[in-house]
Design a protein around this motif. Structure first.
Motif, PDB file in Angstrom:
ATOM      1  N   TYR A   1       0.862  -1.182   0.000  1.00 52.65           N
ATOM      2  CA  TYR A   1       0.000   0.000   0.000  1.00 52.65           C
ATOM      3  C   TYR A   1       0.898   1.231   0.000  1.00 52.65           C
ATOM      4  N   THR A   2       0.273   2.384  -0.179  1.00 51.43           N
ATOM      5  CA  THR A   2       1.023   3.640  -0.262  1.00 51.43           C
ATOM      6  C   THR A   2       0.733   4.515   0.940  1.00 51.43           C
ATOM      7  N   THR A   3       1.775   5.069   1.534  1.00 54.75           N
ATOM      8  CA  THR A   3       1.621   6.132   2.521  1.00 54.75           C
ATOM      9  C   THR A   3       1.915   7.460   1.831  1.00 54.75           C
ATOM     10  N   LEU A   4       0.933   8.368   1.910  1.00 56.16           N
ATOM     11  CA  LEU A   4       1.080   9.704   1.340  1.00 56.16           C
ATOM     12  C   LEU A   4       1.390  10.678   2.466  1.00 56.16           C
ATOM     13  N   LEU A   5       2.542  11.300   2.423  1.00 56.56           N
ATOM     14  CA  LEU A   5       2.924  12.297   3.417  1.00 56.56           C
ATOM     15  C   LEU A   5       2.610  13.675   2.861  1.00 56.56           C
ATOM     16  N   ARG A   6       1.672  14.354   3.546  1.00 63.32           N
ATOM     17  CA  ARG A   6       1.109  15.594   3.008  1.00 63.32           C
ATOM     18  C   ARG A   6       1.459  16.793   3.892  1.00 63.32           C
TER      19      ARG A   6
END
Length: 488
Positions: A74-79
């Motif tokens: 899965y992807t972790t999006l750091l915003r």
């Protein structure tokens, strides 16, 4: 993972070849954006590939299905305000749905290769009595697990089942590490586990007490609510590749762990910090971050804001949050003044990060369980020393007010609380002051408060104002002059 854009970070190992050294109970967004990511970074730093995670979803099968469909990647999006960074996470070796694989969970906990079990199951997952703080042995889930030891439905039953199997074979038990927002979470978990074990077998309880380590830990990262926008954002960052289980989080992340004996990933190389005692860190996090989150959620929702970022960007709410942290919550934690002020400004910046959609219902849910450790305990200390508590009184009044507004058209928050039916009866009391007295009499929620008559009057006054006046005006009346001057 072939074909992904160059700027997408990916695991430098083959996920399918990892050994499973950790079982995690509670495969929610927070775990995937925090512990799983730190574990990947630790394996990246050392090359040790034996710390894959068997991640257990305790209720809904949705995330398990999504992860299994994409080989547990899965992807972790750091915003943040200026950018979105993407990292593909491959630390999960198995996604398990507890209700349909209960025997499997116990066996995984007992697996000799598993050296650590971590938990993010929320306060309710510990099966504690709000009155005694010990295991609620009369609750239906606990009674079920005592009858059906082979197929437990609670995290506590699963842990005890796995530890009992380790004891039978004469093995070394795993370290059991709580990552939930409870005061002294390791000690509370130990208490629940040994209480449950004693109901099965006194000798098992004694063995657990002597041989199993339950270190406490403090986790800190703001993780967004599940949001369909994440799917589109992940697809964009991944060059058109679909991800059914992405998570979004702020860049900030810490993990403070009470030191323990035994093997573990080199989490310290990935941002974790080992200490002899986590209590100061825990208290600061519970009261400054989590307590102020509740303030922004309940009052921000009354002002029509639907996310913490919207509330944090509101000048009046931001001024109240700053005042609450500096003059109410702050004096009850052991931080030097300069560090306190720096922490407060950092938190205010984190709260208003527009890239993180942290919805009010999610932050404000289970308020009756959160009120004592995050708000009322500090309020009690302040009242005992003569410090005023206008922010805490207003926060409590706003929480009570939401029992009136639940379900009304356009409401920015839903009331989700294990005590909602019984509290709704108190919320139906017409007179705001009598209503405040009825709520504050609940020592299972607020604990014993000194000067109870005074605080009941203060909360009743605030509730009356919130019913009759604009929330911005109500807040403004409670701002200190120096706070009013710092709303920019």
């Amino acid at each position: 993972m072939r074909g992904l854009p160059r700027d997408v970070t990916r695991p430098p190992f083959t996920p399918g070849l990892l050994g499973t050294g950790i079982v995690h109970l509670g495969c929610g967004a927070f775990h995937r954006a925090h512990q799983a990511l730190i574990t990947q970074h630790a394996m990246t730093a050392t090359g040790d590939r034996n710390w894959g995670i068997a991640a257990v979803a305790m209720s809904s099968p949705d995330v398990v299905g999504a992860l299994r469909a994409q080989d547990n990647l899965y992807t972790t999006l750091l915003r943040d305000e200026s950018a979105v960074r993407a990292e593909v996470v491959g630390a999960i070796t198995a996604a398990v749905h507890a209700p349909s694989d209960r025997i499997g969970v116990v066996r995984r906990v007992a697996d000799p290769r598993v050296r650590i079990v971590t938990l993010t199951v929320t306060t309710g997952g510990y099966c504690l009595s709000p009155t005694t703080g010990r295991l609620d042995s009369g609750s239906d889930p606990v009674r079920h697990d005592l009858r059906c030891t082979a197929k437990p439905c609670t995290a506590i039953g699963m842990l005890v089942g796995g530890l009992a199997a380790v004891r039978r074979r004469g093995g070394t038990p795993p370290v059991v590490l709580s990552c939930d927002n409870l005061a002294a979470n390791g000690r509370q978990l130990r208490s629940a586990v040994t209480d449950f074990a004693a109901l099965r077998d006194d000798r098992l309880a004694t063995w657990i007490d002597r041989h199993v380590q339950f270190p406490s830990s403090v986790v800190d990262r703001i993780v967004a609510s599940d949001d369909s926008e994440d799917d589109a954002a992940a697809r964009s960052r991944l060059g058109g590749v679909d991800d059914r289980a992405p998570v979004s989080a702020e860049p900030f992340m810490t993990w403070t762990i009470e030191n323990f004996d035994g093997e573990r990933p080199r989490w310290d190389l990935a941002g974790a910090n080992y200490v002899a005692d986590v209590s100061d860190h825990e208290l600061a996090k519970l009261r400054l971050l989590n307590g102020t989150h509740l303030l922004l959620a309940y009052l921000g929702a009354l002002a029509g804001h639907r996310t913490i970022a919207e509330a944090g960007a509101d000048p009046i709410l931001r001024a109240l949050a700053r005042q609450f942290m500096l003059y109410e919550q702050g004096p009850t934690v052991r931080l030097p003044d300069a560090e306190l002020r720096r922490t407060v400004e950092d938190l205010l910046r984190r709260f208003r990060n527009p890239a993180i959609r942290h919805e009010m219902t999610r932050v404000g849910r289970n308020g009756s369980e959160k009120m004592l450790p995050r708000v009322a305990a500090a309020m009690r200390e302040n009242l005992a020393t003569g410090r005023p508590t206008p922010g805490a009184a207003l926060l409590i009044a706003a929480w009570i007010r939401w029992f009136d507004l639940c379900g009304t058209a356009g409401a920015a928050m839903e009331v989700v609380d294990p005590r909602a039916p019984e509290l709704a009866r108190l919320a139906a009391i017409p007179d705001p002051h009598r209503r405040a007295r009825a709520f504050l009499a609940r020592t299972d929620i607020f604990g014993p408060l000194p000067h109870l008559g005074h605080i009941q009057q203060e909360v009743g006054d605030a509730l009356t104002e919130l019913i009759n006046d604009n929330v911005t005006e109500v807040i403004s009346r409670r701002l200190r002059p120096e706070s009013e001057g710092r709303v920019a």
